[in-house]
Write an enzyme that holds these catalytic residues in place. Structure first.
Site, mmCIF file in Angstrom:
data_model
loop_
_atom_site.group_PDB
_atom_site.id
_atom_site.type_symbol
_atom_site.label_atom_id
_atom_site.label_comp_id
_atom_site.label_asym_id
_atom_site.label_seq_id
_atom_site.Cartn_x
_atom_site.Cartn_y
_atom_site.Cartn_z
ATOM 1 C CB VAL A 7 -0.946 -0.001 1.223
ATOM 2 C CG1 VAL A 7 -1.709 1.315 1.312
ATOM 3 C CG2 VAL A 7 -1.928 -1.152 1.122
ATOM 4 C CG ASP A 8 3.239 4.504 2.427
ATOM 5 O OD1 ASP A 8 4.282 4.563 1.747
ATOM 6 O OD2 ASP A 8 3.005 5.266 3.375
ATOM 7 N N PRO A 9 5.022 1.649 0.740
ATOM 8 C CG PRO A 9 7.153 1.140 -0.088
ATOM 9 C CD PRO A 9 6.334 1.101 1.174
#
Length: 351
Positions: free
Chosen positions: A126-128
């Site tokens: 998702v992040d990153p």
């Protein structure tokens, strides 16, 4: 299409959904490899086309031979192992996927990977990960219409639904509590109004601010790691503000800051942290309280944390009590350090 032999390194909390997804393709055959064979076998139980093995990833010889007989390696191990894994994958011309940030060490492997014709796909999460896709998409749309991106903000976080966030951290762990907590003690660098700003790791949680996303949700946001290179990566040289950040539910950063102030994110071994010690005694030793009574612990916690208000003091003390850190119950000592011992408790309460 020939069968695909996939090596999944690691069997932590992210591994089960990863393996389940991979097995949707009947051509995929999975090898789950981790330090403890019993853990790998537990994950593989009942799954088709799945083999469990033990692996010492610090052994280059053992890892080399294992990678060589697979088509793809997915590393769900801590980032510190990825460079050695990728080097061996390049040697054996095997593609690699990780969820971790591209470090300077990994970036040095870009040319050797290309020369070997090997795909090394990092930052798949998702992040990153997903945040990159949306950033490039939106920026591309602006540029395609002749526009300029003067300010860029990207905030995201893997958060549970509100009904599953009713706890002191406002969090439910679907990945390593250790990794989640340590991500909140990184220093941050970003561009704001044309100026480069740095926030030290000890101050990061203190700069979290309310951030509106949707009605009915109380989010706070803080900068995440180093945003400066993304001005180049996202091709927005015109931007005078570039901030990538994390979202948490309101109250989370203040609670994590208290855990930091109390020493719970310390990874150094403690010779007094032995099996049989109670949670109250652990806290007493960690913060230097006079004794393990709750009154002595609360007094020392308030002295160290210097809460901004009575309400915040009551909320955080209640949270520490909810986790069990004032308890006379035996602590689950893990790794001879405070962080891993805390994570053992959080896995039980918040997973």
């Amino acid at each position: 299409m020939a069968d695909i032999k996939i090596l999944v390194l690691g069997s932590g909390m992210v591994a089960p959904p990863c393996v389940e997804y991979l097995l949707r393709n009947t051509k995929n055959h999975i090898t789950i490899a981790c330090r403890t064979l019993s853990t790998a076998k537990t994950l593989a139980t009942g799954l088709p086309r799945t083999t469990a093995i033990a692996i010492d990833v610090s052994s280059a010889t053992e890892l080399d031979s294992l990678i060589a007989c697979h088509t793809l390696v997915i590393s769900l191990l801590p980032y510190v192992y990825h460079a050695s894994i990728i080097k061996l994958a390049i040697k054996n011309k095997v593609n690699v996927v990780t969820t971790s940030y591209v470090s300077d060490v990994l970036r040095e492997l870009d040319v050797p990977a290309k020369e070997a014709g090997v795909v090394v796909l990092n930052e798949v999460g998702v992040d990153p990960g997903v945040d990159h896709l949306y950033a490039v998409k939106k920026i591309g749309e602006v540029h395609a219409k002749g526009g300029l991106v003067k300010e860029f903000y990207s905030y995201c976080g893997g958060l549970p639904a509100p009904e599953h966030a009713d706890n002191p951290l406002g969090f439910t762990f679907s990945w390593s509590p250790r990794g989640a907590l340590l991500s909140q003690v990184n220093s941050a660098h970003f561009l704001s109004g044309g100026k480069k700003i740095e926030i030290s790791n000890k101050d990061l949680m203190g700069v979290a601010k309310p951030y509106f996303v949707l009605d009915g949700y109380s989010f706070v946001a803080y900068p995440n790691r180093n945003s400066l290179p993304f001005q180049e990566y996202y091709d927005i040289p015109e931007a005078n503000t570039v901030i990538r950040g994390s979202l948490r539910y309101e109250g989370n950063p203040a609670f994590v800051k208290a855990l930091i102030d109390l020493g719970w994110l310390d990874t150094k071994p403690k010779d007094w942290l032995k099996t049989g010690i109670t949670w109250a005694e652990v806290l007493q030793n960690a913060i230097g309280a006079e004794d393990p009574s709750e009154s002595a612990l609360v007094s020392r916690v308030e002295e160290l944390c210097r809460f901004a208000s009575k309400a915040e003091s009551e909320r955080i003390l209640s949270g520490l009590r909810w986790i069990g850190l004032f308890s006379s119950e035996p602590a689950t000592v893990r790794g001879d350090n405070l962080l891993d011992t805390l994570c053992a408790q959080l896995e039980k309460e918040l997973s």
